[in-house]
Scaffold this motif. Structure first.
Motif, PDB file in Angstrom:
ATOM      1  N   HIS A  92       0.809  -1.221   0.000  1.00  0.00           N
ATOM      2  CA  HIS A  92       0.000   0.000   0.000  1.00  0.00           C
ATOM      3  C   HIS A  92       0.850   1.282   0.000  1.00  0.00           C
ATOM      4  O   HIS A  92       0.297   2.371   0.152  1.00  0.00           O
ATOM      5  CB  HIS A  92      -0.931   0.007   1.217  1.00  0.00           C
ATOM      6  N   ARG A  93       2.181   1.133  -0.141  1.00  0.00           N
ATOM      7  CA  ARG A  93       3.099   2.285  -0.068  1.00  0.00           C
ATOM      8  C   ARG A  93       2.869   3.049   1.230  1.00  0.00           C
ATOM      9  O   ARG A  93       2.710   4.271   1.264  1.00  0.00           O
ATOM     10  CB  ARG A  93       2.945   3.177  -1.290  1.00  0.00           C
ATOM     11  N   ALA A  94       2.823   2.285   2.301  1.00  0.00           N
ATOM     12  CA  ALA A  94       2.517   2.836   3.621  1.00  0.00           C
ATOM     13  C   ALA A  94       3.716   2.720   4.553  1.00  0.00           C
ATOM     14  O   ALA A  94       4.581   1.862   4.373  1.00  0.00           O
ATOM     15  CB  ALA A  94       1.319   2.098   4.216  1.00  0.00           C
ATOM     16  N   THR A  95       3.727   3.600   5.544  1.00  0.00           N
ATOM     17  CA  THR A  95       4.765   3.576   6.575  1.00  0.00           C
ATOM     18  C   THR A  95       4.116   3.781   7.938  1.00  0.00           C
ATOM     19  O   THR A  95       2.997   4.301   8.034  1.00  0.00           O
ATOM     20  CB  THR A  95       5.821   4.676   6.349  1.00  0.00           C
ATOM     21  N   LEU A  96       4.830   3.378   8.972  1.00  0.00           N
ATOM     22  CA  LEU A  96       4.362   3.568  10.341  1.00  0.00           C
ATOM     23  C   LEU A  96       5.005   4.805  10.949  1.00  0.00           C
ATOM     24  O   LEU A  96       6.175   5.085  10.705  1.00  0.00           O
ATOM     25  CB  LEU A  96       4.729   2.360  11.205  1.00  0.00           C
ATOM     26  N   ILE A 140      -0.618   5.093  10.491  1.00  0.00           N
ATOM     27  CA  ILE A 140      -0.176   4.594   9.194  1.00  0.00           C
ATOM     28  C   ILE A 140      -0.314   5.720   8.177  1.00  0.00           C
ATOM     29  O   ILE A 140      -1.399   6.285   8.013  1.00  0.00           O
ATOM     30  CB  ILE A 140      -0.989   3.371   8.755  1.00  0.00           C
ATOM     31  N   GLN A 141       0.781   6.032   7.525  1.00  0.00           N
ATOM     32  CA  GLN A 141       0.774   7.037   6.465  1.00  0.00           C
ATOM     33  C   GLN A 141       0.774   6.323   5.122  1.00  0.00           C
ATOM     34  O   GLN A 141       1.463   5.315   4.958  1.00  0.00           O
ATOM     35  CB  GLN A 141       1.994   7.939   6.574  1.00  0.00           C
ATOM     36  N   LEU A 142       0.012   6.856   4.191  1.00  0.00           N
ATOM     37  CA  LEU A 142      -0.018   6.310   2.831  1.00  0.00           C
ATOM     38  C   LEU A 142       0.639   7.310   1.890  1.00  0.00           C
ATOM     39  O   LEU A 142       0.219   8.469   1.829  1.00  0.00           O
ATOM     40  CB  LEU A 142      -1.455   6.062   2.361  1.00  0.00           C
ATOM     41  N   SER A 143       1.673   6.861   1.217  1.00  0.00           N
ATOM     42  CA  SER A 143       2.418   7.728   0.296  1.00  0.00           C
ATOM     43  C   SER A 143       2.787   9.051   0.960  1.00  0.00           C
ATOM     44  O   SER A 143       2.690  10.109   0.354  1.00  0.00           O
ATOM     45  CB  SER A 143       1.607   7.969  -0.984  1.00  0.00           C
ATOM     46  N   GLY A 144       3.157   8.980   2.228  1.00  0.00           N
ATOM     47  CA  GLY A 144       3.577  10.157   2.967  1.00  0.00           C
ATOM     48  C   GLY A 144       2.451  11.008   3.522  1.00  0.00           C
ATOM     49  O   GLY A 144       2.704  12.009   4.182  1.00  0.00           O
ATOM     50  N   TYR A 150      -6.044  10.062   4.431  1.00  0.00           N
ATOM     51  CA  TYR A 150      -6.235   9.618   3.055  1.00  0.00           C
ATOM     52  C   TYR A 150      -7.702   9.303   2.816  1.00  0.00           C
ATOM     53  O   TYR A 150      -8.500   9.231   3.746  1.00  0.00           O
ATOM     54  CB  TYR A 150      -5.350   8.399   2.759  1.00  0.00           C
ATOM     55  N   ASP A 151      -8.045   9.097   1.550  1.00  0.00           N
ATOM     56  CA  ASP A 151      -9.455   8.905   1.213  1.00  0.00           C
ATOM     57  C   ASP A 151      -9.984   7.563   1.722  1.00  0.00           C
ATOM     58  O   ASP A 151      -9.228   6.654   2.070  1.00  0.00           O
ATOM     59  CB  ASP A 151      -9.704   9.087  -0.282  1.00  0.00           C
ATOM     60  N   LYS A 152     -11.280   7.466   1.770  1.00  0.00           N
ATOM     61  CA  LYS A 152     -11.964   6.301   2.334  1.00  0.00           C
ATOM     62  C   LYS A 152     -11.607   5.011   1.601  1.00  0.00           C
ATOM     63  O   LYS A 152     -11.376   3.981   2.230  1.00  0.00           O
ATOM     64  CB  LYS A 152     -13.475   6.520   2.321  1.00  0.00           C
ATOM     65  N   ALA A 153     -11.558   5.061   0.285  1.00  0.00           N
ATOM     66  CA  ALA A 153     -11.254   3.845  -0.484  1.00  0.00           C
ATOM     67  C   ALA A 153      -9.877   3.298  -0.135  1.00  0.00           C
ATOM     68  O   ALA A 153      -9.707   2.079   0.026  1.00  0.00           O
ATOM     69  CB  ALA A 153     -11.366   4.132  -1.977  1.00  0.00           C
ATOM     70  N   ALA A 154      -8.901   4.169  -0.002  1.00  0.00           N
ATOM     71  CA  ALA A 154      -7.552   3.722   0.368  1.00  0.00           C
ATOM     72  C   ALA A 154      -7.544   3.158   1.781  1.00  0.00           C
ATOM     73  O   ALA A 154      -6.922   2.119   2.051  1.00  0.00           O
ATOM     74  CB  ALA A 154      -6.566   4.884   0.248  1.00  0.00           C
ATOM     75  N   ALA A 155      -8.251   3.821   2.693  1.00  0.00           N
ATOM     76  CA  ALA A 155      -8.335   3.323   4.072  1.00  0.00           C
ATOM     77  C   ALA A 155      -9.038   1.975   4.124  1.00  0.00           C
ATOM     78  O   ALA A 155      -8.617   1.069   4.850  1.00  0.00           O
ATOM     79  CB  ALA A 155      -9.056   4.337   4.956  1.00  0.00           C
ATOM     80  N   ALA A 188      -9.186  -0.349   1.768  1.00  0.00           N
ATOM     81  CA  ALA A 188      -8.315  -1.393   1.210  1.00  0.00           C
ATOM     82  C   ALA A 188      -7.218  -1.779   2.204  1.00  0.00           C
ATOM     83  O   ALA A 188      -6.940  -2.970   2.412  1.00  0.00           O
ATOM     84  CB  ALA A 188      -7.708  -0.908  -0.110  1.00  0.00           C
ATOM     85  N   LEU A 189      -6.608  -0.792   2.816  1.00  0.00           N
ATOM     86  CA  LEU A 189      -5.564  -1.055   3.793  1.00  0.00           C
ATOM     87  C   LEU A 189      -6.123  -1.793   5.000  1.00  0.00           C
ATOM     88  O   LEU A 189      -5.538  -2.782   5.474  1.00  0.00           O
ATOM     89  CB  LEU A 189      -4.906   0.250   4.224  1.00  0.00           C
ATOM     90  N   GLU A 190      -7.267  -1.343   5.495  1.00  0.00           N
ATOM     91  CA  GLU A 190      -7.887  -1.980   6.653  1.00  0.00           C
ATOM     92  C   GLU A 190      -8.234  -3.441   6.360  1.00  0.00           C
ATOM     93  O   GLU A 190      -8.011  -4.319   7.203  1.00  0.00           O
ATOM     94  CB  GLU A 190      -9.140  -1.203   7.055  1.00  0.00           C
ATOM     95  N   ALA A 191      -8.735  -3.723   5.166  1.00  0.00           N
ATOM     96  CA  ALA A 191      -9.076  -5.100   4.794  1.00  0.00           C
ATOM     97  C   ALA A 191      -7.842  -5.998   4.809  1.00  0.00           C
ATOM     98  O   ALA A 191      -7.909  -7.152   5.246  1.00  0.00           O
ATOM     99  CB  ALA A 191      -9.734  -5.121   3.416  1.00  0.00           C
ATOM    100  N   ASP A 192      -6.716  -5.481   4.368  1.00  0.00           N
ATOM    101  CA  ASP A 192      -5.490  -6.279   4.354  1.00  0.00           C
ATOM    102  C   ASP A 192      -4.887  -6.438   5.747  1.00  0.00           C
ATOM    103  O   ASP A 192      -4.286  -7.476   6.060  1.00  0.00           O
ATOM    104  CB  ASP A 192      -4.458  -5.663   3.407  1.00  0.00           C
ATOM    105  N   LEU A 193      -5.038  -5.428   6.597  1.00  0.00           N
ATOM    106  CA  LEU A 193      -4.472  -5.498   7.946  1.00  0.00           C
ATOM    107  C   LEU A 193      -5.320  -6.301   8.923  1.00  0.00           C
ATOM    108  O   LEU A 193      -4.788  -6.896   9.866  1.00  0.00           O
ATOM    109  CB  LEU A 193      -4.277  -4.085   8.509  1.00  0.00           C
ATOM    110  N   ALA A 194      -6.614  -6.326   8.724  1.00  0.00           N
ATOM    111  CA  ALA A 194      -7.537  -6.967   9.675  1.00  0.00           C
ATOM    112  C   ALA A 194      -7.135  -8.399  10.040  1.00  0.00           C
ATOM    113  O   ALA A 194      -7.223  -8.768  11.221  1.00  0.00           O
ATOM    114  CB  ALA A 194      -8.967  -6.907   9.153  1.00  0.00           C
ATOM    115  N   PRO A 195      -6.693  -9.235   9.097  1.00  0.00           N
ATOM    116  CA  PRO A 195      -6.316 -10.601   9.476  1.00  0.00           C
ATOM    117  C   PRO A 195      -5.128 -10.691  10.449  1.00  0.00           C
ATOM    118  O   PRO A 195      -4.934 -11.726  11.086  1.00  0.00           O
ATOM    119  CB  PRO A 195      -5.963 -11.266   8.139  1.00  0.00           C
TER     120      PRO A 195
END
Length: 141
Positions: free
Chosen positions: A40-44, A91-95, A99-104, A106-113
Motif C-alpha cells: 500500500h506504499r505505507a509507513t508507520l 499509518i501514512q499512505l504515500s507520505g 487519506y481517502d476512504k477507499a484507500a483506508a 483497502a488497507l484496513e481489509a489487508d491489515l484486519a487478518p
C-alpha cells in the motif's frame, strides 16, 4: 462516515513488537506487517514520537503557534498515556497522514487478518470529522 472526510488507520503492537517497530522496522518479526505496508506504499509513524516532535518544535519556534502544545506536553509527561502511545502507530499512505476512504478501506481489509494473531493487537480508524475527534479541555489549548 462520509466519503468527504479523510481517514487514518492506527495499529497497536505489544510492547516488545512496538520497540522492534521503532528501533528495527525492517525486522523479520514484522515481515507480515511490512508486506502489507509495502503493498500500500505505507509507513508507520509512532504516536509518542510524533507527540514529542510536536512539543520539541513548539518549544524551539514558540509555543504560541502550536494550539495543542499544553495538551500534548501533558500527554507525553503522563506515564500511562506515554506507555499507551509508545505502542501506537499511525499509518501514512504515500507520505500522507490522512487519506481517502477507499484507500483506508483497502488497507484496513489487508491489515484486519493480523489483528489478534500475535503481532497487531488492535487496529483503529479515525476520520477528520471534528464531531468524531477528542477535543482537549479549553484550559489546555
Amino acid at each position: 462516515m462520509s466519503d468527504a472526510w479523510k481517514h487514518q488507520l492506527r495499529l497497536y503492537l505489544d510492547s516488545d513488537d512496538a520497540e522492534i517497530a521503532r528501533e528495527h522496522p525492517d525486522s523479520e518479526r514484522l515481515a507480515p506487517l511490512n508486506d502489507i505496508l509495502t503493498k500500500h506504499r505505507a509507513t508507520l509513524s509512532n504516536q509518542l514520537q510524533a507527540f514529542e516532535d510536536y512539543v520539541a518544535e513548539a518549544e524551539k519556534t514558540g509555543v504560541e503557534s502550536f494550539p495543542l502544545y499544553k495538551w500534548t506536553r501533558m500527554t507525553i509527561e503522563d506515564p500511562e498515556k506515554r506507555a499507551k502511545h509508545l505502542k501506537a502507530f499511525a499509518i501514512q499512505l504515500s507520505g500522507e497522514i490522512v487519506y481517502d476512504k477507499a484507500a483506508a478501506d483497502a488497507l484496513e481489509a489487508d491489515l484486519a487478518p493480523l489483528v489478534g494473531k500475535g503481532l497487531v493487537t488492535r487496529l483503529s480508524r479515525h476520520d477528520t470529522n471534528p464531531a468524531n475527534n477528542i477535543r482537549p479541555p479549553a484550559d489546555l489549548v
